[in-house]
Enzyme design. Structure first.
Site, PDB file in Angstrom:
ATOM      1  N   GLY A  13       0.831  -1.204   0.000  1.00 45.45           N
ATOM      2  CA  GLY A  13       0.000   0.000   0.000  1.00 45.45           C
ATOM      3  C   GLY A  13       0.867   1.258   0.000  1.00 45.45           C
ATOM      4  O   GLY A  13       2.089   1.187   0.111  1.00 45.45           O
ATOM      5  N   GLU A  36       0.377  -9.143   2.309  1.00 39.09           N
ATOM      6  CA  GLU A  36      -0.713  -8.488   1.608  1.00 39.09           C
ATOM      7  C   GLU A  36      -1.965  -9.355   1.748  1.00 39.09           C
ATOM      8  O   GLU A  36      -1.885 -10.504   2.191  1.00 39.09           O
ATOM      9  CB  GLU A  36      -0.356  -8.261   0.131  1.00 39.09           C
ATOM     10  CG  GLU A  36       0.056  -6.816  -0.191  1.00 39.09           C
ATOM     11  CD  GLU A  36      -1.042  -5.808   0.160  1.00 39.09           C
ATOM     12  OE1 GLU A  36      -2.222  -6.199   0.250  1.00 39.09           O
ATOM     13  OE2 GLU A  36      -0.720  -4.623   0.348  1.00 39.09           O
ATOM     14  N   GLY A 100      -2.159   2.343  12.325  1.00 37.49           N
ATOM     15  CA  GLY A 100      -2.416   3.657  11.716  1.00 37.49           C
ATOM     16  C   GLY A 100      -3.722   3.703  10.962  1.00 37.49           C
ATOM     17  O   GLY A 100      -4.156   4.771  10.547  1.00 37.49           O
ATOM     18  N   HIS A 157      -7.380  15.787   1.338  1.00 33.80           N
ATOM     19  CA  HIS A 157      -6.544  14.618   1.049  1.00 33.80           C
ATOM     20  C   HIS A 157      -6.644  14.259  -0.429  1.00 33.80           C
ATOM     21  O   HIS A 157      -7.550  14.706  -1.132  1.00 33.80           O
ATOM     22  CB  HIS A 157      -6.980  13.407   1.878  1.00 33.80           C
ATOM     23  CG  HIS A 157      -6.510  13.445   3.294  1.00 33.80           C
ATOM     24  ND1 HIS A 157      -7.179  14.142   4.282  1.00 33.80           N
ATOM     25  CD2 HIS A 157      -5.426  12.890   3.898  1.00 33.80           C
ATOM     26  CE1 HIS A 157      -6.530  14.000   5.424  1.00 33.80           C
ATOM     27  NE2 HIS A 157      -5.457  13.255   5.225  1.00 33.80           N
ATOM     28  N   LYS A 161      -8.495   8.601  -1.117  1.00 35.74           N
ATOM     29  CA  LYS A 161      -8.865   8.346   0.287  1.00 35.74           C
ATOM     30  C   LYS A 161     -10.326   7.908   0.364  1.00 35.74           C
ATOM     31  O   LYS A 161     -11.191   8.488  -0.286  1.00 35.74           O
ATOM     32  CB  LYS A 161      -8.624   9.600   1.130  1.00 35.74           C
ATOM     33  CG  LYS A 161      -8.856   9.354   2.610  1.00 35.74           C
ATOM     34  CD  LYS A 161      -8.216  10.419   3.480  1.00 35.74           C
ATOM     35  CE  LYS A 161      -8.510  10.180   4.949  1.00 35.74           C
ATOM     36  NZ  LYS A 161      -7.912   8.937   5.443  1.00 35.74           N
ATOM     37  N   GLY A 167      -9.370  10.553   9.816  1.00 34.84           N
ATOM     38  CA  GLY A 167      -9.178  10.203  11.220  1.00 34.84           C
ATOM     39  C   GLY A 167      -8.487  11.338  11.973  1.00 34.84           C
ATOM     40  O   GLY A 167      -8.780  11.596  13.155  1.00 34.84           O
TER      41      GLY A 167
HETATM   42  P1  NAD Z   1      -3.627   1.793   0.644  1.00 35.61           P
HETATM   43  O1  NAD Z   1      -4.973   1.387   0.103  1.00 35.61           O
HETATM   44  O2  NAD Z   1      -2.605   2.333  -0.305  1.00 35.61           O
HETATM   45  O3  NAD Z   1      -2.942   0.552   1.431  1.00 35.61           O
HETATM   46  C1  NAD Z   1      -3.639  -0.369   2.228  1.00 35.61           C
HETATM   47  C2  NAD Z   1      -3.046  -1.739   1.943  1.00 35.61           C
HETATM   48  O4  NAD Z   1      -3.588  -2.685   2.868  1.00 35.61           O
HETATM   49  C3  NAD Z   1      -3.384  -2.240   0.523  1.00 35.61           C
HETATM   50  O5  NAD Z   1      -2.183  -2.604  -0.150  1.00 35.61           O
HETATM   51  C4  NAD Z   1      -4.289  -3.431   0.788  1.00 35.61           C
HETATM   52  O6  NAD Z   1      -4.187  -4.456  -0.210  1.00 35.61           O
HETATM   53  C5  NAD Z   1      -3.752  -3.889   2.146  1.00 35.61           C
HETATM   54  N1  NAD Z   1      -4.650  -4.838   2.831  1.00 35.61           N
HETATM   55  C6  NAD Z   1      -5.994  -4.873   2.858  1.00 35.61           C
HETATM   56  N2  NAD Z   1      -6.431  -5.953   3.532  1.00 35.61           N
HETATM   57  C7  NAD Z   1      -5.328  -6.623   3.952  1.00 35.61           C
HETATM   58  C8  NAD Z   1      -5.113  -7.818   4.681  1.00 35.61           C
HETATM   59  N3  NAD Z   1      -6.143  -8.569   5.131  1.00 35.61           N
HETATM   60  N4  NAD Z   1      -3.843  -8.217   4.931  1.00 35.61           N
HETATM   61  C9  NAD Z   1      -2.783  -7.487   4.484  1.00 35.61           C
HETATM   62  N5  NAD Z   1      -2.935  -6.349   3.758  1.00 35.61           N
HETATM   63  C10 NAD Z   1      -4.183  -5.919   3.496  1.00 35.61           C
HETATM   64  O7  NAD Z   1      -3.933   2.850   1.785  1.00 35.61           O
HETATM   65  P2  NAD Z   1      -2.928   3.883   2.513  1.00 35.61           P
HETATM   66  O8  NAD Z   1      -3.024   5.218   1.864  1.00 35.61           O
HETATM   67  O9  NAD Z   1      -1.581   3.244   2.675  1.00 35.61           O
HETATM   68  O10 NAD Z   1      -3.646   4.021   3.933  1.00 35.61           O
HETATM   69  C11 NAD Z   1      -3.914   2.875   4.740  1.00 35.61           C
HETATM   70  C12 NAD Z   1      -4.589   3.330   6.027  1.00 35.61           C
HETATM   71  O11 NAD Z   1      -3.675   4.095   6.804  1.00 35.61           O
HETATM   72  C13 NAD Z   1      -5.825   4.225   5.829  1.00 35.61           C
HETATM   73  O12 NAD Z   1      -6.777   3.897   6.818  1.00 35.61           O
HETATM   74  C14 NAD Z   1      -5.272   5.620   6.037  1.00 35.61           C
HETATM   75  O13 NAD Z   1      -6.254   6.548   6.441  1.00 35.61           O
HETATM   76  C15 NAD Z   1      -4.280   5.347   7.142  1.00 35.61           C
HETATM   77  N6  NAD Z   1      -3.206   6.342   7.289  1.00 35.61           N
HETATM   78  C16 NAD Z   1      -2.846   6.661   8.576  1.00 35.61           C
HETATM   79  C17 NAD Z   1      -1.790   7.526   8.817  1.00 35.61           C
HETATM   80  C18 NAD Z   1      -1.369   7.782  10.239  1.00 35.61           C
HETATM   81  O14 NAD Z   1      -0.405   8.536  10.472  1.00 35.61           O
HETATM   82  N7  NAD Z   1      -2.007   7.146  11.215  1.00 35.61           N
HETATM   83  C19 NAD Z   1      -1.091   8.104   7.744  1.00 35.61           C
HETATM   84  C20 NAD Z   1      -1.482   7.754   6.428  1.00 35.61           C
HETATM   85  C21 NAD Z   1      -2.525   6.855   6.215  1.00 35.61           C
END
Ligand code: NAD
Length: 268
Positions: A13, A36, A100, A157, A161, A167
């Site tokens: 991701g 993944e 996260g 964003h 998203k 969040g």
């Molecule tokens: P993204 O869609 O690019 O990545 C998510 C990944 O998780 C994907 O590759 C997906 O295939 C994988 N996934 C889904 N189900 C899975 C499973 N069962 N096992 C393993 N992998 C699995 O999304 P992103 O932009 O990387 O964001 C992911 C999350 O993190 C979102 O909820 C986003 O809001 C959050 N986020 C939080 C922060 C923070 O600082 N807390 C910062 C950025 C993003």
């Protein structure tokens, strides 16, 4: 001392790739592996290639239980259902977890809290130092300014998203509510459309923008008659979140079970 082995679930991701790069670039850490979603195109491929790390000789897996068993900490930036499954695995294996993922519902929050009774979990909607400071400042300002100041939270964003408000925006709203000593959900105004009526005094409003590749902009606006105070943070690169996550993974080593926040990690 041996390197702390850190696993990354959701490793292909947007955040997953950044996390791999950041672990590789941080002294005292090593990549334990990455998973993944079963059936994802990345499964079976070279893990290092996802992040331009040619010397990492591991394949992308789809067995989360095996990754938890092989890791000293796991980083989870995936989707809510996966995060709940990972939290249960963390509790079963005793492997500290950094979460996260945003957009969870109350049931998912409860499942994560339940897991954290058995293992150390750090959960934060935003892991950047700047945003955590913004939340502190928001709480302080909200405690000083009375309800003559309307509080509005504006976030923008990237177009991909899936949850809204972010969040982080909700965490800022909760910080403002805490400053005013009110219940957030009782005063939150999460969407406006059509004939909404006048603004409710004391409400905390949200406005959401989506577009382009914006990593994450957040403003807290305190608007009164004739004056306005605005606190703003703009993230230019996801690495700021990844650095916070890796810092948290190191901080969790040897911690007692519990649900911790970024405030604990940063010592605010
Ligand atoms: P993204 O869609 O690019 O990545 C998510 C990944 O998780 C994907 O590759 C997906 O295939 C994988 N996934 C889904 N189900 C899975 C499973 N069962 N096992 C393993 N992998 C699995 O999304 P992103 O932009 O990387 O964001 C992911 C999350 O993190 C979102 O909820 C986003 O809001 C959050 N986020 C939080 C922060 C923070 O600082 N807390 C910062 C950025 C993003």
């Amino acid at each position: 001392m041996a390197d702390v082995r850190i696993g990354v679930v959701g490793c292909s991701g947007r955040m997953g790739i950044n996390l791999l790069k950041t672990i590789a670039a941080t002294a005292g850490c090593a990549i334990a592996g990455g998973t993944e979603r079963p059936g994802h195109a990345a499964v079976g491929g070279a893990l290092g290639a996802l992040a331009g790390l040619e010397d990492v000789d591991l394949a992308v897996g789809d067995n989360a239980a095996a990754l938890f068993a092989a890791s000293d900490a796991v980083l989870d930036f995936t989707v809510p259902a996966a995060t709940v499954m990972h939290a249960r695995l963390a509790a079963e294996t005793g492997t500290p977890l950094v979460i996260g993922t945003t957009g969870t519902d109350a049931g998912e929050d409860a499942a994560i809290a339940e897991a954290a009774r058995q293992v150390a979990v750090m959960r934060a909607a935003n892991m950047s130092v700047g945003v955590n400071l913004l939340a502190q400042l928001t709480q302080q300002v909200a405690a000083v300014l009375d309800e003559d100041f309307d509080i509005e939270i504006v976030e923008m964003h990237h177009r991909y998203k899936v949850d809204a408000p972010s969040g982080t925006a909700l965490a800022l709203g909760k910080a403002a509510a805490a400053g005013r000593a009110v219940e957030h959900d009782a005063v939150a105004q999460r969407g406006r459309d059509g004939i909404t009526g006048e603004r409710v005094r004391g409400g905390i409003g949200y406005a959401v923008l989506r577009g382009g590749n914006v990593v994450g902009d957040h403003s807290v606006v305190f608007a009164a008659d004739d004056e306005r105070l605005e606190l703003t943070h703009k993230a230019a690169d996801r690495t700021i979140f990844a650095r916070g996550a890796v810092r948290a993974a190191l901080w969790l080593q040897g911690r007692a079970p519990g649900l911790y926040g970024m405030k604990d990690v940063l010592g605010f």
